[in-house]
Each structure stands twice: as structure tokens, then as C-alpha cells.
Write an enzyme that holds these catalytic residues in place. Structure first.
Site, PDB file in Angstrom:
ATOM      1  CB  THR A   1      -0.850   0.042   1.291  1.00  0.00           C
ATOM      2  OG1 THR A   1      -1.366  -1.253   1.574  1.00  0.00           O
ATOM      3  CG2 THR A   1      -2.003   1.018   1.176  1.00  0.00           C
TER       4      THR A   1
ATOM      5  NE  ARG B   1      -8.733  -7.924   0.182  1.00  0.00           N
ATOM      6  CZ  ARG B   1      -7.692  -7.142   0.404  1.00  0.00           C
ATOM      7  NH1 ARG B   1      -7.182  -6.417  -0.550  1.00  0.00           N
ATOM      8  NH2 ARG B   1      -7.164  -7.076   1.619  1.00  0.00           N
ATOM      9  CB  VAL B   2     -13.792  -4.160  -0.746  1.00  0.00           C
ATOM     10  CG1 VAL B   2     -13.589  -2.693  -0.383  1.00  0.00           C
ATOM     11  CG2 VAL B   2     -14.815  -4.296  -1.864  1.00  0.00           C
ATOM     12  CB  SER B   3      -8.114  -3.017  -0.106  1.00  0.00           C
ATOM     13  OG  SER B   3      -8.235  -1.649  -0.467  1.00  0.00           O
TER      14      SER B   3
ATOM     15  CB  THR C   1       0.534   0.046   5.019  1.00  0.00           C
ATOM     16  OG1 THR C   1       0.979  -0.917   4.066  1.00  0.00           O
ATOM     17  CG2 THR C   1       1.584   0.187   6.119  1.00  0.00           C
ATOM     18  N   GLY C   2      -0.702  -2.801   5.498  1.00  0.00           N
ATOM     19  CA  GLY C   2      -0.638  -4.124   6.092  1.00  0.00           C
ATOM     20  C   GLY C   2      -1.700  -5.027   5.509  1.00  0.00           C
ATOM     21  CB  ILE C   3      -3.149  -8.255   6.605  1.00  0.00           C
ATOM     22  CG1 ILE C   3      -1.826  -9.010   6.479  1.00  0.00           C
ATOM     23  CG2 ILE C   3      -4.323  -9.134   6.181  1.00  0.00           C
ATOM     24  CD1 ILE C   3      -1.515  -9.526   5.093  1.00  0.00           C
TER      25      ILE C   3
END
Length: 316
Positions: free
Chosen positions: A178, A206-208, A227-229
Site C-alpha cells: 500500500t 474483494r475490497v481493501s 498499511t498491512g493486511i
């Protein structure tokens, strides 16, 4: 008010695939210098955030804009959002394709009544704005996807950050890729922006977190980009959680410490950068690496060599 600026290019476990610490540091510092120059000239926090996101989206080392990872069907779908803390206005696009800078669409939506668009709405907005069609695919990302289809890819090509339990043929770094920018301008206004190419190889649709207040949030008291999973960030509602804690009276550092301790206890894999209205800069992570850098007005610094595990820092 002296402007302040902090940016990130993702989180994860390694910088090897990006050329190492010094290469990433040089890249991030160059972006800081350009964007901070705009703030010194009187640019608004939102304008500075948009420019910073554009520069990060244009850098193929990062999983946003050019260089975005491919989804399971071999397509690139990107998400981005912008939040103007002064107006407390959020806008964003979800799973947009064929555009160079998704953050530009988020900026355009700041003036609209409907400020968060999905894939179909984003495509229609692209047509309305008559932006040139752009293919953000790089050879590296295409080769990743093709090798993964063969079932023999060990994900040593990219090193850009996904779940550690990723299947063979998938880059364990991609899901944490990200970019983000948080700025404080001369008027004391805050803004935050976040952009991503997604997890990589994910289920279609899929939506981030990047186009949600969970991953990007600002008001008059604080601003945070995460940022990250993505699923971990959403479940912690991390950006909004930190900013609300600051709004309720906690210092930015304490809000970061409390939120990161909770995230670490929950086994999350994430990081965040932030600013408050007084100019305090803060960062935190549970991941091994946070690709962050900041400009205080007097000096540049970064988070590239933090110790593994939960870490929080701040600069007044």
C-alpha cells in the site's frame, strides 16, 4: 504553522525485493523533498497528499498505481481514498482499472455528493473526466502471475509483501503493499490519502481497507494512513480508532501505543503513520518492516530499520 509530512510505501517482512534499505530510503526522501516543498509554498494538506500519492503510485516498486499486483483472474483493480480533515470529507474509489493515478479520482469525488464509488461507478467517472486509458501492468507483476499459474513460483521475485500462509506461487509480501501520505499544512489543516493495488491473487470483488475509514481517516485533530493486511486493518478499524482516540483527548503517541498493543495482541499484521494538529509525527507497526519516512521541517527520517515486532515512535 510549520508544515509536517509523513509517507509510507507499505509494510511487511523484507526490503530485499525493493533494492534494500538505502534504495528505498533514497526514493522516499526524494518524494518527501518534492511534496514538502509544495507545503512550504502554501499548498493545502489535501493537495500535498494527492501529489505525494501520485508520486508513490508512479513508482513501480510499490503495489499501487503502476506496479499494482494482479488479481486471481489476471486483472489489475486498484483502490484509493482521500480524506480532508479540515472539512472531514472522505472520498474514494474501489477496484478501479485502466487509470494511472487512482488518487486523482478520489480527489475529483471530494466535490461530489456521491463520494465513494465501486468498480462500475469508477469506470463511468473515468469516462466523464476523459482521462487517458493507462495500463499499470509491469513485466514483473505479469511474470509473477504467469509463474503462479504454473504452480512453481516461490515468490522471491518481488518481495513486496501477503499472508505468511500464502500458497506456493504467491508473493508473501503482496497483500501488505500500500502507499499513503499524511500532511499538515501552514493553516494547521490535516489530510490523509491511501492507495493500493490490492492483496494480489485475491478473489474477484474483494475490497481493501484503503478506500475505507478503517485504513484512511482524518479530522481536525489527527490524520492516519494504514498499511498491512487489509482484513486486519478493517477488523481493528485502525485509522479511525487512532484518530478518535486523539479527538477524545489522548496524545497521538498514546493513541498509537494503545492501538498497536491491541492489534499485536490480536495477532494483526499492519502498520500506520499519522500526524496531529500540533505537528506531532507518529508511526507504529506490528509487522516486521514499515516503509515509512517523514519530513519535520528541520530533518528527514524514516522507519526502515525498526526492530521486528510491535514498535511505536513519534517526533515533536
Amino acid at each position: 504553522m510549520q508544515p509536517k509530512l509523513i509517507i509510507h510505501g507499505g509494510a511487511g517482512s523484507s526490503l530485499q525485493g525493493k533494492g534494500g534499505v538505502e534504495a528505498v530510503r533514497k526514493l522516499l526522501y526524494g518524494i518527501l523533498e518534492e511534496v514538502y516543498g509544495l507545503l512550504k509554498e502554501g499548498a493545502s494538506a489535501s493537495d500535498a497528499v494527492v501529489r505525494g500519492c501520485q508520486l508513490l503510485e508512479d513508482e513501480p516498486r510499490f503495489n499501487a498505481g503502476t506496479g499494482s499486483v494482479l488479481q486471481s483472474d489476471g486483472q489489475i483493480r486498484m483502490s484509493a481514498s482521500l480524506m480532508d480533515g479540515h472539512r472531514q470529507r472522505f472520498s474514494g474509489v474501489i477496484n478501479v482499472a485502466r487509470v494511472k493515478n487512482p488518487i486523482d479520482l478520489a480527489l475529483r469525488l471530494q466535490a461530489e455528493d456521491d463520494r465513494v464509488l465501486s468498480d462500475q461507478g469508477s469506470a463511468e467517472l473515468l469516462r466523464e473526466l476523459q482521462l487517458p486509458i493507462y495500463n499499470p501492468l509491469t513485466d514483473l507483476r505479469l511474470n509473477e502471475w504467469m509463474e503462479e499459474r504454473k504452480g512453481n513460483f516461490h515468490r522471491t521475485m518481488a518481495g513486496v509483501i501477503a499472508e505468511p500462509e500464502a500458497a506456493p506461487g504467491r508473493d508473501p509480501e503482496a497483500g501488505r503493499g500500500t502507499i499513503g501520505v499524511v500532511a499538515l499544512d501552514q493553516d494547521g489543516h490535516l489530510a490523509a490519502g491511501t492507495s493500493t493495488g490490492g492483496k494480489g491473487f485475491e478473489r474477484i470483488g474483494r475490497v481493501s481497507d484503503s478506500a475505507m475509514p478503517a485504513g484512511n481517516y482524518a479530522n481536525g485533530q489527527g490524520a492516519v494512513s494504514c498499511t498491512g493486511i487489509g482484513e486486519d486493518i478493517i477488523e481493528e478499524c485502525l485509522a479511525a480508532r487512532i484518530v478518535i482516540r486523539v479527538t477524545d483527548g489522548l496524545s497521538l503517541q498514546t493513541a498509537f501505543e494503545k492501538s498497536m498493543q491491541e492489534a499485536g495482541a490480536n495477532g494483526r499484521d499492519l502498520g500506520a503513520i499519522g500526524l496531529d494538529r500540533t505537528g506531532v509525527i507518529a508511526w507504529g507497526k506490528t509487522s516486521e518492516v514499515l516503509l515509512g519516512a517523514y519530513h519535520s521541517g528541520e530533518k528527514l527520517g524514516d522507519t526502515l530499520e525498526l526492530e521486528p515486532g510491535v514498535q511505536v515512535g513519534r517526533l515533536y
